[in-house]
Design a protein around this motif. Structure first.
Motif, PDB file in Angstrom:
ATOM      1  N   LEU A 201       0.765  -1.375   0.115  1.00 52.52           N
ATOM      2  CA  LEU A 201       0.090   0.036   0.051  1.00 52.52           C
ATOM      3  C   LEU A 201       0.659   1.219  -0.051  1.00 52.52           C
ATOM      4  CD1 LEU A 201      -2.832  -1.194   2.467  1.00 52.52           C
ATOM      5  CD2 LEU A 201      -2.739  -1.336   0.043  1.00 52.52           C
ATOM      6  N   HIS A 202      -0.129   2.371  -0.370  1.00 50.64           N
ATOM      7  CA  HIS A 202       0.739   3.785  -0.486  1.00 50.64           C
ATOM      8  C   HIS A 202       1.753   3.933  -1.577  1.00 50.64           C
ATOM      9  CE1 HIS A 202      -0.451   5.957   3.358  1.00 50.64           C
ATOM     10  NE2 HIS A 202      -1.312   4.966   3.304  1.00 50.64           N
ATOM     11  N   ALA A 203       2.182   2.845  -2.219  1.00 49.92           N
ATOM     12  CA  ALA A 203       3.001   3.095  -3.413  1.00 49.92           C
ATOM     13  C   ALA A 203       2.031   3.446  -4.605  1.00 49.92           C
ATOM     14  CB  ALA A 203       3.713   1.743  -3.354  1.00 49.92           C
ATOM     15  N   ALA A 204       1.527   4.547  -4.706  1.00 45.83           N
ATOM     16  CA  ALA A 204       0.550   4.793  -5.759  1.00 45.83           C
ATOM     17  C   ALA A 204       1.130   5.059  -6.952  1.00 45.83           C
ATOM     18  CB  ALA A 204      -0.233   6.068  -4.933  1.00 45.83           C
ATOM     19  N   LEU A 205       2.420   5.912  -7.263  1.00 40.67           N
ATOM     20  CA  LEU A 205       2.824   6.216  -8.285  1.00 40.67           C
ATOM     21  C   LEU A 205       4.250   5.715  -8.189  1.00 40.67           C
ATOM     22  CD1 LEU A 205       1.445  10.018  -8.495  1.00 40.67           C
ATOM     23  CD2 LEU A 205       0.689   8.001  -9.554  1.00 40.67           C
ATOM     24  N   ILE A 206       4.706   5.559  -9.619  1.00 40.24           N
ATOM     25  CA  ILE A 206       6.209   5.100  -9.761  1.00 40.24           C
ATOM     26  C   ILE A 206       6.898   6.544 -10.227  1.00 40.24           C
ATOM     27  CG2 ILE A 206       7.989   4.011 -11.355  1.00 40.24           C
ATOM     28  CD1 ILE A 206       5.894   1.746 -11.395  1.00 40.24           C
ATOM     29  N   SER A 207       7.980   6.975  -9.612  1.00 41.10           N
ATOM     30  CA  SER A 207       8.549   8.352 -10.094  1.00 41.10           C
ATOM     31  C   SER A 207       9.766   8.089 -10.528  1.00 41.10           C
ATOM     32  CB  SER A 207       8.804   8.930  -8.439  1.00 41.10           C
ATOM     33  OG  SER A 207       9.435   8.022  -7.867  1.00 41.10           O
ATOM     34  N   ALA A 208      10.005   9.443 -11.349  1.00 38.95           N
ATOM     35  CA  ALA A 208      11.108   9.164 -12.144  1.00 38.95           C
ATOM     36  C   ALA A 208      12.244  10.224 -11.680  1.00 38.95           C
ATOM     37  CB  ALA A 208      10.765   9.780 -13.557  1.00 38.95           C
TER      38      ALA A 208
ATOM     39  N   PHE B  57      15.235   1.605  -8.653  1.00 38.17           N
ATOM     40  CA  PHE B  57      15.494   1.695  -7.338  1.00 38.17           C
ATOM     41  C   PHE B  57      14.166   1.612  -6.590  1.00 38.17           C
ATOM     42  CE2 PHE B  57      14.329   5.904  -8.830  1.00 38.17           C
ATOM     43  CZ  PHE B  57      13.411   6.230  -8.022  1.00 38.17           C
ATOM     44  N   TYR B  58      14.450   1.304  -5.123  1.00 38.81           N
ATOM     45  CA  TYR B  58      13.114   0.892  -4.512  1.00 38.81           C
ATOM     46  C   TYR B  58      13.481   0.974  -3.014  1.00 38.81           C
ATOM     47  CZ  TYR B  58       8.547  -1.537  -4.854  1.00 38.81           C
ATOM     48  OH  TYR B  58       7.050  -1.770  -4.589  1.00 38.81           O
ATOM     49  N   MET B  59      12.438   1.213  -2.075  1.00 37.59           N
ATOM     50  CA  MET B  59      12.815   1.509  -0.685  1.00 37.59           C
ATOM     51  C   MET B  59      11.391   1.098  -0.105  1.00 37.59           C
ATOM     52  SD  MET B  59      13.906   4.448   1.871  1.00 37.59           S
ATOM     53  CE  MET B  59      12.335   5.126   2.088  1.00 37.59           C
TER      54      MET B  59
ATOM     55  N   ALA C  64      17.253   1.893   2.629  1.00 32.11           N
ATOM     56  CA  ALA C  64      16.842   1.888   4.299  1.00 32.11           C
ATOM     57  C   ALA C  64      16.072   3.060   4.598  1.00 32.11           C
ATOM     58  CB  ALA C  64      17.928   1.432   4.970  1.00 32.11           C
ATOM     59  N   GLY C  65      15.039   2.759   4.924  1.00 30.45           N
ATOM     60  CA  GLY C  65      14.047   3.979   5.305  1.00 30.45           C
ATOM     61  C   GLY C  65      12.939   3.643   6.157  1.00 30.45           C
ATOM     62  N   PHE C  66      12.073   4.567   6.460  1.00 28.22           N
ATOM     63  CA  PHE C  66      10.546   4.522   7.098  1.00 28.22           C
ATOM     64  C   PHE C  66       9.710   5.665   7.090  1.00 28.22           C
ATOM     65  CE2 PHE C  66      13.584   6.243  10.337  1.00 28.22           C
ATOM     66  CZ  PHE C  66      12.738   7.248  10.751  1.00 28.22           C
ATOM     67  N   GLU C  67       8.608   5.399   7.275  1.00 28.23           N
ATOM     68  CA  GLU C  67       7.605   6.415   7.107  1.00 28.23           C
ATOM     69  C   GLU C  67       7.406   6.811   8.672  1.00 28.23           C
ATOM     70  OE1 GLU C  67       3.125   7.973   6.230  1.00 28.23           O
ATOM     71  OE2 GLU C  67       4.159   6.484   4.728  1.00 28.23           O
ATOM     72  N   TRP C  68       7.682   8.111   8.719  1.00 30.36           N
ATOM     73  CA  TRP C  68       7.193   8.960  10.181  1.00 30.36           C
ATOM     74  C   TRP C  68       5.799   9.495  10.116  1.00 30.36           C
ATOM     75  CZ3 TRP C  68       6.317  14.396  11.150  1.00 30.36           C
ATOM     76  CH2 TRP C  68       6.203  14.635  12.682  1.00 30.36           C
TER      77      TRP C  68
ATOM     78  N   VAL D 204      10.138   5.302  -3.309  1.00 27.60           N
ATOM     79  CA  VAL D 204      10.574   5.194  -1.945  1.00 27.60           C
ATOM     80  C   VAL D 204       9.352   5.187  -0.802  1.00 27.60           C
ATOM     81  CG1 VAL D 204      12.882   5.881  -2.803  1.00 27.60           C
ATOM     82  CG2 VAL D 204      11.102   7.630  -2.195  1.00 27.60           C
ATOM     83  N   HIS D 205       8.385   5.078  -1.502  1.00 29.41           N
ATOM     84  CA  HIS D 205       7.170   5.044  -0.416  1.00 29.41           C
ATOM     85  C   HIS D 205       6.278   4.031  -0.544  1.00 29.41           C
ATOM     86  CE1 HIS D 205       3.665   7.833   1.388  1.00 29.41           C
ATOM     87  NE2 HIS D 205       4.081   6.722   1.889  1.00 29.41           N
ATOM     88  N   VAL D 206       6.772   2.780  -0.045  1.00 26.67           N
ATOM     89  CA  VAL D 206       6.215   1.484  -0.112  1.00 26.67           C
ATOM     90  C   VAL D 206       5.984   0.967   1.031  1.00 26.67           C
ATOM     91  CG1 VAL D 206       6.374  -0.867  -1.203  1.00 26.67           C
ATOM     92  CG2 VAL D 206       7.536   1.265  -2.369  1.00 26.67           C
TER      93      VAL D 206
END
Length: 238
Positions: A10-17, A107-109, A197-201, A60-62
């Motif tokens: 969820l939340h991975a709504a768009l693939i960005s360039a 790329f992906y996160m 590596a990352g996260f959503e705050w 990067v928002h997955v």
């Protein structure tokens, strides 16, 4: 059957360039010679221009099933599943048909929520004490409406600062964070597939979303635990 649709991440709504470019700005009040010297120093520090102007595609928002919202919506995906899908491999994200992207990403996160990270999953684990709590009955209900109502109640409590203490136990979240980092490291392929590596705050004071996705430069200098809005609701803390 293989499909070209996204998995239930969820939340991975768009693939960005990402387009890499450089720009400069000169101070009109500075002497020309001084400006040229500063510009020369800055240019020397930049990488050589890329004549191909390559565009790299990714996200990067997955979120996976390790986030409370993903779990509530029935996602059973893990960070490993997410990275496999991004590389063009087939997965069965939530028990449905096999899913596979047509063109692998660059790329992906995985950016699962730092708040209650992995807690809902523990409620579905019969060996975990969390599965014995009253809240777990709603979180793991086979009825989607019950799960959503429970999820809504958790969000309301989060906004009001009255979360069930069972949801704020960081000993589970710490291990989940380490596993998320390991998944990013294991799937990094230099020159072919870049992971972060990352996260959503996920701050939500008085139901005002102040969400931020945090992306780390590498996996060598990371905090022991992803910063949660339950620790601080001030985005400057990040």
């Amino acid at each position: 059957m293989k499909t070209a649709y996204r998995p239930n991440i969820l939340h991975a709504a768009l693939i960005s360039a990402l387009l890499l470019a450089a720009c400069s700005r000169q101070d009109a009040s500075a002497p020309a010679a001084e400006t040229a010297a500063v510009a020369g120093t800055a240019d020397a520090a930049l990488p050589p221009p890329n004549p191909d102007n390559n565009a790299y595609f990714g996200d990067v928002h997955v979120h996976t099933g390790w986030s409370f919202d993903g779990f509530t919506n029935g996602s059973k995906t893990t960070p490993t599943d997410a990275y496999a899908w991004a590389q063009g491999k087939a997965i069965t994200g939530s028990g449905g048909p096999e899913m596979q992207i047509k063109t692998p990403l660059d790329f992906y996160m995985v950016a699962d929520h730092a708040e209650m990270m992995g807690i809902f999953n523990q409620m579905a684990n019969p060996d975990s004490p969390l599965s014995k709590t009253e809240l777990a009955k709603g979180v793991t209900s086979p009825d989607a409406n019950v799960r959503l109502q429970t999820f809504s109640g958790v969000l309301n409590d989060m906004s009001a600062g009255t979360l069930d203490p069972a949801l704020t136990d960081t000993k589970y979240a710490h291990n989940v964070w380490l596993d998320i980092v390991k998944a990013a490291e294991a799937n990094y392929i230099p020159g072919k597939f870049t992971t972060f590596a990352g996260f959503e705050w996920t701050s939500n004071p008085e139901k005002r979303n102040l969400h931020r996705v945090v992306v780390f430069r590498d996996t060598k200098h990371l905090p022991d635990m992803a910063l949660s809005a339950l620790d601080s609701e001030d985005p400057e803390t990040l």
